[in-house]
Scaffold this active site. Structure first.
Site, PDB file in Angstrom:
ATOM      1  CB  THR A 126      -0.919  -0.006   1.234  1.00 48.99           C
ATOM      2  OG1 THR A 126      -1.581  -1.281   1.269  1.00 48.99           O
ATOM      3  CG2 THR A 126      -1.959   1.093   1.166  1.00 48.99           C
ATOM      4  CE  LYS A 212      -6.891 -12.627   1.012  1.00 47.56           C
ATOM      5  NZ  LYS A 212      -8.176 -12.842   0.445  1.00 47.56           N
ATOM      6  CG  ASN A 216      -6.043 -16.802   1.952  1.00 52.12           C
ATOM      7  OD1 ASN A 216      -7.096 -17.117   2.512  1.00 52.12           O
ATOM      8  ND2 ASN A 216      -6.031 -16.125   0.826  1.00 52.12           N
ATOM      9  CB  CYS A 266      -6.523 -17.044  -2.468  1.00 52.08           C
ATOM     10  SG  CYS A 266      -7.664 -16.311  -3.650  1.00 52.08           S
ATOM     11  CE  LYS A 332     -13.999 -23.001  -3.553  1.00 50.14           C
ATOM     12  NZ  LYS A 332     -14.005 -22.201  -2.328  1.00 50.14           N
TER      13      LYS A 332
HETATM   14  N1  SAJ Z   1      -8.782 -27.645   0.631  1.00 52.05           N
HETATM   15  C1  SAJ Z   1      -8.359 -28.881   1.099  1.00 52.05           C
HETATM   16  N2  SAJ Z   1      -8.796 -29.291   2.317  1.00 52.05           N
HETATM   17  C2  SAJ Z   1      -9.626 -28.536   3.081  1.00 52.05           C
HETATM   18  C3  SAJ Z   1     -10.054 -27.272   2.611  1.00 52.05           C
HETATM   19  C4  SAJ Z   1      -9.600 -26.854   1.360  1.00 52.05           C
HETATM   20  O1  SAJ Z   1      -7.609 -29.603   0.431  1.00 52.05           O
HETATM   21  O2  SAJ Z   1      -9.980 -29.004   4.173  1.00 52.05           O
HETATM   22  C5  SAJ Z   1      -8.314 -27.177  -0.693  1.00 52.05           C
HETATM   23  C6  SAJ Z   1      -9.442 -26.994  -1.715  1.00 52.05           C
HETATM   24  O3  SAJ Z   1      -9.789 -28.209  -2.314  1.00 52.05           O
HETATM   25  C7  SAJ Z   1      -8.827 -26.011  -2.682  1.00 52.05           C
HETATM   26  C8  SAJ Z   1      -7.963 -25.142  -1.773  1.00 52.05           C
HETATM   27  O4  SAJ Z   1      -7.791 -25.861  -0.563  1.00 52.05           O
HETATM   28  O5  SAJ Z   1      -7.992 -26.672  -3.614  1.00 52.05           O
HETATM   29  C9  SAJ Z   1      -8.547 -23.778  -1.452  1.00 52.05           C
HETATM   30  O6  SAJ Z   1      -9.954 -23.850  -1.243  1.00 52.05           O
HETATM   31  P1  SAJ Z   1     -10.734 -23.036  -0.100  1.00 52.05           P
HETATM   32  O7  SAJ Z   1     -12.174 -23.346  -0.262  1.00 52.05           O
HETATM   33  O8  SAJ Z   1     -10.143 -23.327   1.208  1.00 52.05           O
HETATM   34  O9  SAJ Z   1     -10.401 -21.512  -0.367  1.00 52.05           O
HETATM   35  P2  SAJ Z   1     -10.460 -20.539  -1.669  1.00 52.05           P
HETATM   36  O10 SAJ Z   1      -9.091 -20.496  -2.288  1.00 52.05           O
HETATM   37  O11 SAJ Z   1     -11.610 -20.810  -2.556  1.00 52.05           O
HETATM   38  O12 SAJ Z   1     -10.754 -19.111  -0.933  1.00 52.05           O
HETATM   39  C10 SAJ Z   1      -9.847 -18.653   0.084  1.00 52.05           C
HETATM   40  C11 SAJ Z   1     -10.672 -18.245   1.314  1.00 52.05           C
HETATM   41  N3  SAJ Z   1      -9.777 -18.050   2.476  1.00 52.05           N
HETATM   42  C12 SAJ Z   1      -9.994 -18.668   3.658  1.00 52.05           C
HETATM   43  O13 SAJ Z   1     -10.899 -19.450   3.835  1.00 52.05           O
HETATM   44  C13 SAJ Z   1      -9.041 -18.326   4.760  1.00 52.05           C
HETATM   45  C14 SAJ Z   1     -11.470 -16.977   1.032  1.00 52.05           C
HETATM   46  O14 SAJ Z   1     -12.119 -16.523   2.197  1.00 52.05           O
HETATM   47  C15 SAJ Z   1     -10.531 -15.872   0.514  1.00 52.05           C
HETATM   48  O15 SAJ Z   1     -11.223 -14.684   0.213  1.00 52.05           O
HETATM   49  C16 SAJ Z   1      -9.898 -16.397  -0.769  1.00 52.05           C
HETATM   50  O16 SAJ Z   1      -9.117 -17.552  -0.435  1.00 52.05           O
HETATM   51  C17 SAJ Z   1      -9.035 -15.292  -1.342  1.00 52.05           C
HETATM   52  O17 SAJ Z   1      -9.493 -14.608  -2.269  1.00 52.05           O
HETATM   53  O18 SAJ Z   1      -7.951 -15.043  -0.792  1.00 52.05           O
END
Ligand code: SAJ
Length: 422
Positions: A126, A212, A216, A266, A332
């Site tokens: 920023t 943020k 993640n 992300c 996912k």
């Molecule tokens: N995954 C696993 N095991 C789990 C959970 C997820 O293997 O128990 C994998 C999923 O299959 C996928 C990856 O992780 O490949 C990411 O999926 P996700 O559903 O956990 O997250 P994203 O990438 O769709 O979105 C994330 C979110 N962050 C968090 O939950 C901390 C979302 O809130 C953020 O806004 C987004 O990243 C972002 O834009 O940063």
């Protein structure tokens, strides 16, 4: 400060929903994007990305005249930058899109404007953005040199919405507001309160950036723990899914689910922004990235072993006669987004290495990406279940749930999601 006209720079997965939500609150929104095709689609009231219900709200906003897209910047009261922040080959953050967004808006900036960086960014981005703006507009003053008296207010307000639930989470999630000064935070908070029903929690820009990245990375580290457990349990002949279910009965244990790797734009990217700033300190965060990035390779090794075992028990057959089916290509469950998907990476590698047929079942798409069409056949769930010799379950889509491991022809199965393991 008036907040009637809002300009969003970058009309992608975050920028477009944000623009549409502001427009739905009767704000005049000017969306700016370098992609002329996307601009034309949006101006027709349609969308170029996949996100449930977004088409309806964009259509309504454009028809009512509150949302308009363009490739050329225009003056506004607030500018929101929502451009990609990828990393380079060496995992160093690439801020080129932010710099070019600064170049885009600089000529139309006016005294009293608010500029917000929404893109997920490394700590310090920023301040870097404010420096670029100051460089391009030496006639205006910025918070890094003029503090509370600056002409332009600057803040970082990271998006944190879950793809597939963006419209709900945009409105309901709490929002972290990191101004470069308290007045910058106050201005940004006023802007978000136009549609945010959650709390707008104020901090400084660096803490907001780190917050943020921390969210993640927390998830990445926890998924890495689950992925490492799955590899350990495979070696020790323990069902990891049962193990996790049992351990999670402890009141203070909540292990996530193993899978074929971590995908998306992300979670597999953001932890590197922490590692690149503090390489000697971020040991656990780096190790988690490495564990998750190595999981597709582990699945590929399992596939090779399964094919070899199949051939051993079926004398007379060659690898060319063996059909491998991969169930799921998306990053996912229950989405059609194949970008940065470990399932796609695994299927692609199998198709490159295996001389026999490779099939993919992906209920959320109608056709394969162009580069895969020659080597992989998109087929139905039934055909793959009935006819493939080796089955690799990669994504726990709802269509795949409920299939029993005891169904015929399931002997050579690699289930990376634990839904066919009884
Ligand atoms: N995954 C696993 N095991 C789990 C959970 C997820 O293997 O128990 C994998 C999923 O299959 C996928 C990856 O992780 O490949 C990411 O999926 P996700 O559903 O956990 O997250 P994203 O990438 O769709 O979105 C994330 C979110 N962050 C968090 O939950 C901390 C979302 O809130 C953020 O806004 C987004 O990243 C972002 O834009 O940063």
């Amino acid at each position: 400060m008036s907040l009637d006209t809002i300009s969003i720079i970058g009309l992608g997965y975050i920028g477009l929903p944000t623009a549409a939500v502001f427009a739905s609150r009767k704000k005049r929104v000017i969306g700016v994007d370098v992609n002329q095709k996307a601009v034309d689609i949006i101006n027709r009231g349609q969308i170029h990305i996949v996100e449930p219900e977004l088409d309806i709200i964009v259509h309504a906003a454009v028809s009512a005249g509150y949302l308009r897209a363009t490739t050329q910047p225009e003056p506004a009261d607030a500018f929101l930058i929502a451009v990609p922040t990828p990393f380079k080959d060496d995992h160093q953050p690439d801020l080129d899109y932010i710099e070019s967004a600064c170049r885009t808006i600089a000529p139309v900036l006016r005294k009293g404007n608010l500029v917000i960086l929404e893109s997920t960014s490394p700590v310090g981005a920023t301040e870097q953005m404010a420096d670029w703006l100051a460089q391009f507009r030496p006639d205006l003053t910025f918070p890094q040199t003029h503090g509370e008296d600056s002409d332009i207010r600057v803040a970082h307000c990271p998006e944190r919405v879950l793809p597939g639930h963006v419209l709900r989470e945009l409105v309901q999630n709490d929002r972290v507001i990191g101004g470069m000064t308290p007045r910058c935070s106050e201005a940004a908070s006023r802007l978000y309160k136009i549609f945010v029903e959650g709390d707008c929690v104020i901090t400084n820009a660096r803490t907001a950036e780190m917050c943020k990245l921390t969210e993640n990375s927390f998830r990445d580290v926890n998924i890495a723990f689950a992925n490492e457990l799955s590899i350990i349990c495979d070696k020790l002949d323990i069902n990891v899914w049962e193990l996790i279910r049992l351990a999670n009965r402890h009141p203070r244990v909540n292990i996530l689910q193993p899978g074929p790797g971590v995908g998306g734009h992300c979670i597999a990217v953001d932890p590197w922004f922490i590692v690149s700033k503090t390489p000697d300190e971020a040991k656990l965060i780096r190790a988690a990235r490495e564990v998750n990035d190595s999981k597709p390779g582990w699945v590929l090794d399992k596939a090779k072993v399964a094919i070899a075992e199949y051939l051993q028990t079926h004398p007379g057959m060659t690898a060319r006669d063996v059909t491998v089916a991969c169930f799921g290509l998306a990053f996912k469950p229950d989405i059609d987004d194949l970008r940065e998907s470990p399932a796609l990476e695994i299927t692609h590698h199998i198709a490159q290495q295996h001389p026999g047929a490779v099939w993919a079942v992906e209920p959320n798409i109608d056709e394969l990406p162009k580069d895969l069409r020659g080597s992989i056949k998109l087929t139905s769930l039934d055909e793959a279940l009935d006819l493939a010799h080796i089955k690799i379950l990669l994504v726990d889509h709802k269509q795949f749930k409920g299939i029993q491991r005891s169904t015929p022809h399931m002997e050579y199965l690699i289930d990376t999601r634990g839904i066919w393991h009884g």
